[in-house]
Design a protein around this motif. Structure first.
Motif, short mmCIF file in Angstrom:
data_model
loop_
_atom_site.label_atom_id
_atom_site.label_comp_id
_atom_site.label_asym_id
_atom_site.label_seq_id
_atom_site.Cartn_x
_atom_site.Cartn_y
_atom_site.Cartn_z
N UNK A 1 13.16 11.59 -39.49
CA UNK A 1 13.96 11.60 -40.71
C UNK A 1 13.21 12.23 -41.87
N UNK A 2 11.90 11.96 -41.95
CA UNK A 2 11.09 12.65 -42.97
C UNK A 2 11.22 14.16 -42.78
N UNK A 3 11.15 14.58 -41.53
CA UNK A 3 11.28 16.00 -41.20
C UNK A 3 12.67 16.51 -41.58
N UNK A 4 13.72 15.76 -41.24
CA UNK A 4 15.09 16.20 -41.52
C UNK A 4 15.33 16.37 -43.01
N UNK A 5 14.80 15.46 -43.81
CA UNK A 5 14.96 15.57 -45.26
C UNK A 5 14.29 16.83 -45.79
N UNK A 6 13.14 17.16 -45.26
CA UNK A 6 12.44 18.36 -45.71
C UNK A 6 13.11 19.63 -45.21
N UNK A 7 13.75 19.56 -44.06
CA UNK A 7 14.57 20.69 -43.61
C UNK A 7 15.71 20.91 -44.60
N UNK A 8 16.35 19.82 -45.02
CA UNK A 8 17.47 19.94 -45.95
C UNK A 8 17.03 20.52 -47.29
N UNK A 9 15.79 20.27 -47.68
CA UNK A 9 15.27 20.82 -48.94
C UNK A 9 14.84 22.28 -48.77
N UNK A 10 14.19 22.59 -47.68
CA UNK A 10 13.61 23.93 -47.51
C UNK A 10 14.59 24.93 -46.88
N UNK B 1 1.84 12.97 -46.30
CA UNK B 1 3.15 13.53 -46.69
C UNK B 1 3.38 13.35 -48.19
N UNK B 2 4.20 14.26 -48.73
CA UNK B 2 4.52 14.22 -50.15
C UNK B 2 5.69 13.27 -50.41
N UNK B 3 5.79 12.84 -51.65
CA UNK B 3 6.90 11.99 -52.10
C UNK B 3 8.01 12.91 -52.59
N UNK B 4 9.17 12.86 -51.93
CA UNK B 4 10.27 13.76 -52.30
C UNK B 4 11.40 13.00 -53.01
N UNK B 5 11.09 11.80 -53.49
CA UNK B 5 12.12 10.99 -54.14
C UNK B 5 12.80 11.77 -55.27
N UNK B 6 12.02 12.47 -56.06
CA UNK B 6 12.58 13.18 -57.21
C UNK B 6 13.44 14.36 -56.84
N UNK B 7 13.44 14.75 -55.57
CA UNK B 7 14.22 15.91 -55.13
C UNK B 7 15.44 15.53 -54.29
N UNK B 8 15.62 14.24 -54.03
CA UNK B 8 16.71 13.83 -53.14
C UNK B 8 18.08 14.29 -53.63
N UNK B 9 18.26 14.33 -54.95
CA UNK B 9 19.56 14.72 -55.48
C UNK B 9 19.89 16.20 -55.24
N UNK B 10 18.88 16.96 -54.79
CA UNK B 10 19.14 18.35 -54.41
C UNK B 10 19.85 18.46 -53.07
N UNK B 11 19.79 17.40 -52.28
CA UNK B 11 20.37 17.42 -50.93
C UNK B 11 21.82 16.96 -51.03
N UNK B 12 22.74 17.90 -50.89
CA UNK B 12 24.14 17.61 -51.19
C UNK B 12 25.04 17.62 -49.95
N UNK B 13 24.48 17.85 -48.78
CA UNK B 13 25.30 17.91 -47.58
C UNK B 13 25.76 16.50 -47.18
#
Length: 260
Positions: free
Chosen positions: A97-106, A187-199
């Motif tokens: 899931x950590x990987x999936x979230x970063x796929x959604x960002x990148x 791993x980095x903390x991506x909490x501040x970027x979660x709102x970028x994931x809109x799918x």
């Protein structure tokens, strides 16, 4: 044995095939792609289900070098390229899931929808990181048995799963365990970027999960703009999709039929 030579690794994968809409699944720490056997049985052939072993685990031939979640994300995208798939539902459990979230960002243009299981967007506190690193040191100096026994209940929960998975864990070399631990602790903390994931997203979480508390799953559901459902799994620990597929699979199928 299906091995794809990607990014300097021999990535083991399984593809259910067919003309169904593609879903790619990434497994959790200490696990491998076989943890999704219950989902493949439920989803295929209606959906084309691809699952793969990440670096350090399962049957993938890892090059022995340190790796990050972004390396795993690149492996996943390279595997889709290898299979000629432009866009897929991307799912993962815990580390997956950590990987999936970063796929959604990148790689947002590659993600049709997200399936998140027992995961979160934050990194770990210092005490948790120290515990991970200590476990890797024990694995290297004493052997896997103390860590295997300590993690079996929190990860698997269901006693019937223990013989098969604990035998697999015992075969993991200490170097693989350490590299995988570093992948988590660094791993980095991506909490501040979660709102970028809109799918569109669905979030599953075992209510007895002590490694990643259910509140983390609820936070993802509330924070991700596209999250349509949070599915709590009663009596399940960390690997809820494996221990309680009868709870996970029906809403997963419903979600995929709507958004894949």
């Amino acid at each position: 044995m299906p091995i794809a030579e990607l990014n300097g690794q021999g990535i083991f994968f399984e593809d259910s095939g067919g003309s169904g809409r593609p879903v790619i699944l990434s497994h959790g720490f200490l696990m491998d792609s076989r943890m999704f056997d219950p989902q493949v049985a439920a989803l295929a052939p209606e959906f084309r289900v691809i699952r793969w072993d990440s670096r350090g685990f399962g049957r993938t031939r890892w090059d022995g070098k340190p790796f990050s979640l972004y390396d795993l994300a690149a492996d996943c995208m390279a595997l889709l390229d290898h299979l000629g798939i432009d866009k897929a539902v991307v799912g993962g459990m815990s580390q997956g899931g950590y990987c999936a979230l970063r796929i959604a960002l990148r790689y947002p243009e590659r993600v049709k929808a997200l399936v998140l299981m027992s995961t979160r967007g934050t990194n770990d506190d210092e005490q948790t990181k120290a515990g991970y690193l200590q476990s890797a040191q024990v694995w290297a100096s004493v052997g896997p048995e103390p860590i295997v026994q300590a993690l079996s209940g929190p990860i698997l929960g269901e006693p019937s799963l223990l013989p098969t998975w604990l035998d697999r864990w015992r075969q993991l070399p200490a170097a693989n365990f350490m590299a995988a631990v570093r992948n988590l602790t660094d791993r980095d903390d991506i909490t501040g970027r979660l709102k970028e994931i809109r799918c569109p997203t669905i979030v599953f979480h075992g209510l007895e999960d002590v490694g990643v508390p259910p509140s983390d799953g609820e936070f993802l559901h509330k924070t991700l703009p596209g999250s349509v459902r949070f599915v709590p799994v009663p009596h399940a620990t960390h690997a809820a999709n494996l221990s309680h597929p009868e709870v996970v699979n029906p809403p997963l199928l419903e979600f995929l039929r709507a958004y894949a």
